[in-house]
Structures are given as C-alpha cells and as structure tokens.
Design a protein around this motif. Sequence first.
Motif, PDB file in Angstrom:
ATOM      1  N   ASN A  72      52.737 -17.779  21.537  1.00  0.00           N
ATOM      2  CA  ASN A  72      53.339 -16.902  22.544  1.00  0.00           C
ATOM      3  C   ASN A  72      54.421 -16.065  21.884  1.00  0.00           C
ATOM      4  O   ASN A  72      54.669 -16.181  20.675  1.00  0.00           O
ATOM      5  N   THR A  73      55.083 -15.238  22.664  1.00  0.00           N
ATOM      6  CA  THR A  73      56.059 -14.309  22.092  1.00  0.00           C
ATOM      7  C   THR A  73      57.302 -15.013  21.552  1.00  0.00           C
ATOM      8  O   THR A  73      58.011 -14.467  20.712  1.00  0.00           O
ATOM      9  N   GLN A  74      57.578 -16.228  22.026  1.00  0.00           N
ATOM     10  CA  GLN A  74      58.773 -16.951  21.594  1.00  0.00           C
ATOM     11  C   GLN A  74      58.507 -17.929  20.457  1.00  0.00           C
ATOM     12  O   GLN A  74      59.429 -18.371  19.786  1.00  0.00           O
ATOM     13  N   GLY A  75      57.249 -18.280  20.241  1.00  0.00           N
ATOM     14  CA  GLY A  75      56.908 -19.256  19.218  1.00  0.00           C
ATOM     15  C   GLY A  75      55.516 -19.793  19.468  1.00  0.00           C
ATOM     16  O   GLY A  75      54.568 -19.039  19.649  1.00  0.00           O
ATOM     17  N   TYR A  76      55.400 -21.114  19.505  1.00  0.00           N
ATOM     18  CA  TYR A  76      54.086 -21.704  19.767  1.00  0.00           C
ATOM     19  C   TYR A  76      54.263 -23.071  20.421  1.00  0.00           C
ATOM     20  O   TYR A  76      55.320 -23.686  20.354  1.00  0.00           O
ATOM     21  N   ASP A  77      53.193 -23.523  21.064  1.00  0.00           N
ATOM     22  CA  ASP A  77      53.147 -24.857  21.663  1.00  0.00           C
ATOM     23  C   ASP A  77      52.028 -25.642  20.997  1.00  0.00           C
ATOM     24  O   ASP A  77      50.925 -25.113  20.772  1.00  0.00           O
ATOM     25  N   THR A  78      52.310 -26.895  20.683  1.00  0.00           N
ATOM     26  CA  THR A  78      51.263 -27.813  20.232  1.00  0.00           C
ATOM     27  C   THR A  78      50.696 -28.480  21.477  1.00  0.00           C
ATOM     28  O   THR A  78      51.446 -29.074  22.260  1.00  0.00           O
ATOM     29  N   ARG A 110      51.211 -30.065  26.879  1.00  0.00           N
ATOM     30  CA  ARG A 110      52.044 -29.419  25.866  1.00  0.00           C
ATOM     31  C   ARG A 110      53.016 -30.461  25.312  1.00  0.00           C
ATOM     32  O   ARG A 110      53.676 -31.165  26.074  1.00  0.00           O
ATOM     33  N   GLN A 111      53.103 -30.541  24.017  1.00  0.00           N
ATOM     34  CA  GLN A 111      53.881 -31.579  23.350  1.00  0.00           C
ATOM     35  C   GLN A 111      55.326 -31.603  23.837  1.00  0.00           C
ATOM     36  O   GLN A 111      56.011 -30.582  23.880  1.00  0.00           O
ATOM     37  N   ARG A 112      55.786 -32.798  24.196  1.00  0.00           N
ATOM     38  CA  ARG A 112      57.162 -32.935  24.689  1.00  0.00           C
ATOM     39  C   ARG A 112      58.182 -32.897  23.557  1.00  0.00           C
ATOM     40  O   ARG A 112      59.263 -32.336  23.706  1.00  0.00           O
ATOM     41  N   MET A 113      57.858 -33.527  22.414  1.00  0.00           N
ATOM     42  CA  MET A 113      58.833 -33.595  21.323  1.00  0.00           C
ATOM     43  C   MET A 113      58.159 -33.314  19.978  1.00  0.00           C
ATOM     44  O   MET A 113      57.622 -34.206  19.349  1.00  0.00           O
ATOM     45  N   MET A 159      59.239 -28.408  12.983  1.00  0.00           N
ATOM     46  CA  MET A 159      58.537 -27.656  14.016  1.00  0.00           C
ATOM     47  C   MET A 159      59.504 -27.151  15.098  1.00  0.00           C
ATOM     48  O   MET A 159      59.510 -25.982  15.432  1.00  0.00           O
ATOM     49  N   TRP A 160      60.309 -28.062  15.609  1.00  0.00           N
ATOM     50  CA  TRP A 160      61.257 -27.711  16.673  1.00  0.00           C
ATOM     51  C   TRP A 160      62.578 -27.280  16.052  1.00  0.00           C
ATOM     52  O   TRP A 160      63.242 -28.056  15.376  1.00  0.00           O
ATOM     53  N   GLN A 161      62.957 -26.046  16.283  1.00  0.00           N
ATOM     54  CA  GLN A 161      64.176 -25.476  15.704  1.00  0.00           C
ATOM     55  C   GLN A 161      64.998 -24.838  16.830  1.00  0.00           C
ATOM     56  O   GLN A 161      64.966 -23.619  17.043  1.00  0.00           O
ATOM     57  N   PRO A 162      65.740 -25.653  17.567  1.00  0.00           N
ATOM     58  CA  PRO A 162      66.421 -25.172  18.783  1.00  0.00           C
ATOM     59  C   PRO A 162      67.512 -24.142  18.529  1.00  0.00           C
ATOM     60  O   PRO A 162      67.963 -23.482  19.472  1.00  0.00           O
ATOM     61  N   TRP A 163      67.956 -24.009  17.296  1.00  0.00           N
ATOM     62  CA  TRP A 163      69.015 -23.039  16.998  1.00  0.00           C
ATOM     63  C   TRP A 163      68.506 -21.599  16.934  1.00  0.00           C
ATOM     64  O   TRP A 163      69.285 -20.660  16.950  1.00  0.00           O
ATOM     65  N   GLY A 173      69.225 -15.429  18.113  1.00  0.00           N
ATOM     66  CA  GLY A 173      68.418 -14.272  18.483  1.00  0.00           C
ATOM     67  C   GLY A 173      67.094 -14.209  17.760  1.00  0.00           C
ATOM     68  O   GLY A 173      66.491 -13.137  17.650  1.00  0.00           O
ATOM     69  N   LEU A 174      66.603 -15.365  17.277  1.00  0.00           N
ATOM     70  CA  LEU A 174      65.350 -15.416  16.527  1.00  0.00           C
ATOM     71  C   LEU A 174      64.247 -16.041  17.376  1.00  0.00           C
ATOM     72  O   LEU A 174      64.509 -16.762  18.336  1.00  0.00           O
ATOM     73  N   THR A 175      63.023 -15.760  17.011  1.00  0.00           N
ATOM     74  CA  THR A 175      61.871 -16.376  17.660  1.00  0.00           C
ATOM     75  C   THR A 175      61.138 -17.237  16.636  1.00  0.00           C
ATOM     76  O   THR A 175      61.453 -17.228  15.455  1.00  0.00           O
ATOM     77  N   GLY A 176      60.142 -17.962  17.114  1.00  0.00           N
ATOM     78  CA  GLY A 176      59.364 -18.817  16.218  1.00  0.00           C
ATOM     79  C   GLY A 176      59.678 -20.281  16.449  1.00  0.00           C
ATOM     80  O   GLY A 176      60.615 -20.649  17.157  1.00  0.00           O
ATOM     81  N   GLY A 177      58.888 -21.128  15.830  1.00  0.00           N
ATOM     82  CA  GLY A 177      59.049 -22.563  15.993  1.00  0.00           C
ATOM     83  C   GLY A 177      58.344 -23.073  17.232  1.00  0.00           C
ATOM     84  O   GLY A 177      57.957 -22.318  18.122  1.00  0.00           O
ATOM     85  N   SER A 178      58.198 -24.380  17.286  1.00  0.00           N
ATOM     86  CA  SER A 178      57.528 -25.004  18.425  1.00  0.00           C
ATOM     87  C   SER A 178      58.530 -25.295  19.528  1.00  0.00           C
ATOM     88  O   SER A 178      59.692 -25.610  19.263  1.00  0.00           O
ATOM     89  N   ARG A 179      58.090 -25.185  20.754  1.00  0.00           N
ATOM     90  CA  ARG A 179      58.968 -25.447  21.895  1.00  0.00           C
ATOM     91  C   ARG A 179      58.866 -26.904  22.304  1.00  0.00           C
ATOM     92  O   ARG A 179      57.793 -27.504  22.263  1.00  0.00           O
ATOM     93  N   ALA A 180      60.001 -27.483  22.695  1.00  0.00           N
ATOM     94  CA  ALA A 180      60.043 -28.870  23.156  1.00  0.00           C
ATOM     95  C   ALA A 180      60.050 -28.907  24.680  1.00  0.00           C
ATOM     96  O   ALA A 180      60.813 -28.197  25.319  1.00  0.00           O
ATOM     97  N   LYS A 181      59.197 -29.737  25.239  1.00  0.00           N
ATOM     98  CA  LYS A 181      59.160 -29.973  26.690  1.00  0.00           C
ATOM     99  C   LYS A 181      59.609 -31.411  26.928  1.00  0.00           C
ATOM    100  O   LYS A 181      58.819 -32.278  27.271  1.00  0.00           O
TER     101      LYS A 181
END
Length: 423
Positions: free
Chosen positions: A298-304, A319-322, A328-332, A337-345
């Motif tokens: 997606n525009t913000q990164g990706y989901d596993t 969608r992967q919770r952790m 993969m998960w880079q919350p900073w 103001g950057l995009t990329g990395g996997s999102r945590a649910k």
Amino acid sequence: MTPAISARFPKPVSLALRGRSSPLPLSARHDLRPFLRWIHVRSAVLVSAACLVGGTAWSGQLLVLPVVMLFPALWAAAPCRAVSAAVSAGYFLAASRGLPQGAAEFFGSSVSVGFLLWIAASLPFVLVHSMAWTARKGWRRVGRYGIAMVLTAVPPFSITGWAHPITAAGVLLSGWGWWGLMAMALGLCLMTTRLAPAIVLSAGVITGITAASGSGSPASGGWLGIDTAVGAAFGRTDALHQQQSLIVQVQKEAEGGSQVIVLPESAVGILTPTAERLWGEALANLDITVIAGAVLINTQGYDTVMVALDRAGAKVLYRQRMPVPVAMWQPWRPWLGLTGGSRAKLFGAPVVEVAGQRIAPLICYEQLLVWPVLQSAFHHPDRIVAIANGWWAKDTSIPAIQRVSVEAWARLFDLPLVTAFNR
C-alpha cells in the motif's frame, strides 16, 4: 561517655558511640573479605545457572521446556538488584542466542549488528525484572514476580518478549486451557519461595508422565501443512516457477484427500491480480482451500497477510499483528515523514473463519510471543494455523523454538495445529 566505659572499647568504636563517623578498623575490613568473596561467587553461580536454564529450556526440545521454571527461583535468590538484572540478562540472552546470526543474515551485515539488536531485544525483559526485584521475602516477592510476568507478556514490553516461562504450561498442564495457564502462573510465582523444591519435583514427575504417554495436540483432520526449503528466494525471485512448483505440490496433496492445505509465509509473494488468477485457474477443478502467506503493498508500506485461495480467487484472511521489530516493523518512519516497512496490528483480528473453521492465525514472529496466541485463544478457535519464512534463521535455534512454542500452546488449549515453514 565515662572513662571507665570508654576504656572497654577501641577508639573508633568510642567515636561511633558519640555520633561521630569513623572508618572501620583494618581488622574489620579484613573480616569482610570472605563475605564479599562469597557474595561474588554466589552471584557468578546464579548468572551462570540462568544462562544454563535459558539455553537448555529453549533448545528446541519440547520436553525440556519446563526447565524454565527454575528462572524465578534464580531471580529471587539474587542478593541485590544488579545481580537480578544480570540473572535476567543471562537467561534471556541464552534463550535468544540465535538472534545475532539471524539478524546478520537478514540484513546482510556483520554479526556485530546482530549483537547490538540482541542486546537491545533483552533490555525490556531485563528492565522489568530488575525493577520488580525486592530483597523482602514472602508474598511481596511473589507479587512482584507476578507483576513482572504479566508485564513481559503484554505490550509494550512483550514486543520483544521471547522465551516467556509461562509457555511451559503447555507441557506440564496439557489440555487444561485457561485453568492450566493460571496454575502455571501461580507455580512460577511460588518458585520465588521456599516451596520451590516441591514445585520442581512435581514438574519433573509431570514431565516424565507426559513423555511416557506421548500425548500431543489433536490430529489436524484433513488439514495439511507443506514445508519448503527454498531459502531467501522464497516469494521474492523467479516467482512464476515457484508458484508452479507449489501448485503441483498442492494438486498432488489434494488427490490424497486433503481438504485444506497450508503454505508458508510469503508463498504467494506479492498478492496481485495475476497471482490470484493463476491460483484460481489451478484450483478450478479441485474442491479444496489453500491458506498461504502473501504480501499486500500500500502507499504507507506493506502488510504480511494470510490469504485463502480457491476456485473463486483469493480472500485476505488475516493481517499480521506483530511483525519482526526493526527488520520489518519500523514505527519511527511516520514520525520522520517516511513511508515503508510493515504495519503492526497489535490487537487485530485474533480469529478468522475459513472452510467452516475458526482458526487462530500466527505468522512467524508472533509464534515467539505470548499475547497473540492468548488473544486468539480467548475467542475459542477450532485450531491453530502457524506459518513462517525462516530462511534468515538458518543454522540457528530460532525455527525450533518457534515450533516448540506453538506446539506448547496447542497442547495447553487442546487445539489441532497446522504448521507450514520455509527454511
């Protein structure tokens, strides 16, 4: 002080009795040396024992997992807070010893980067246990260990919460479910008291009975997991060839009567309309469902994700919770103001329905943690489905620890378990 009384005491003691400070006599300082030496030896023994407990319990063998019950006793025996921190660090670092090499392989960097991540991953566990430590015995110590146990099982401290001792409940109290979890929690807390020897003896007897009975999680009943050994290329390069190879395997297993076939994390690669059409055509004449790992961009990164594939196409189940922190998960990134990395649910869907069954889905890193599986178990699933792509953990203990963890949880809640790992 009268001269008569003063004459009975050495000068330093007389000064102390008058309220004045005075250094200890040289003889007294010499008398303290054996005591200090004993403290140092005791601390070294406790830290060494903690390392041995962490390395042995998390060796990838299910029946030695109950050795983790010794950790609370070692933590409680620490003579001071600093030693309790060292004991906690020794246990965690030994249990997660595969991380430096695995991280270096994942990032394609030197092992020194892996060592830094290894140390960083241990900090929450060490911090919580060192702050919870108390010199007071009895129920205060029991309660403080209980607090540490809970904090390291739920976010945020549990985000790097590998090797949690409560995982051994699945070996000692198979089939007990939530009652077994509470009994294990109580047992771990009581390991900080004089009851520790009795608890250790009981755990040993139960482990022996478990080994003799050979009991495990229930049969999967028409559900089949397929392991692969493609390595780092899985789901990344030569995608068409990989998909065709997997399709052949799936078709072969479908002929054998399997109703639901599970493929590892990243099996489908990036989920695209082309990939969906390819699988839909391959399964057009088969009355089966394939559960596979994939990536959604997606525009913000990706989901596993986990997807269900059948003759009708593809459906995103979970969608992967952790995801793996840092790798993969880079919350900073959003803060910069950057995009990329996997999102945590973190508390996303704990249970999903597929092929008439409610499944507890666990993708890779989630299998090493406590809260994802407990959140899923709370919603009464019919089975656990665990997938992983552990190419980066080759020649380490991590894949074996993942399998042991998820097997222990399946035993505790008496749930059928289906796994699919890529090596």
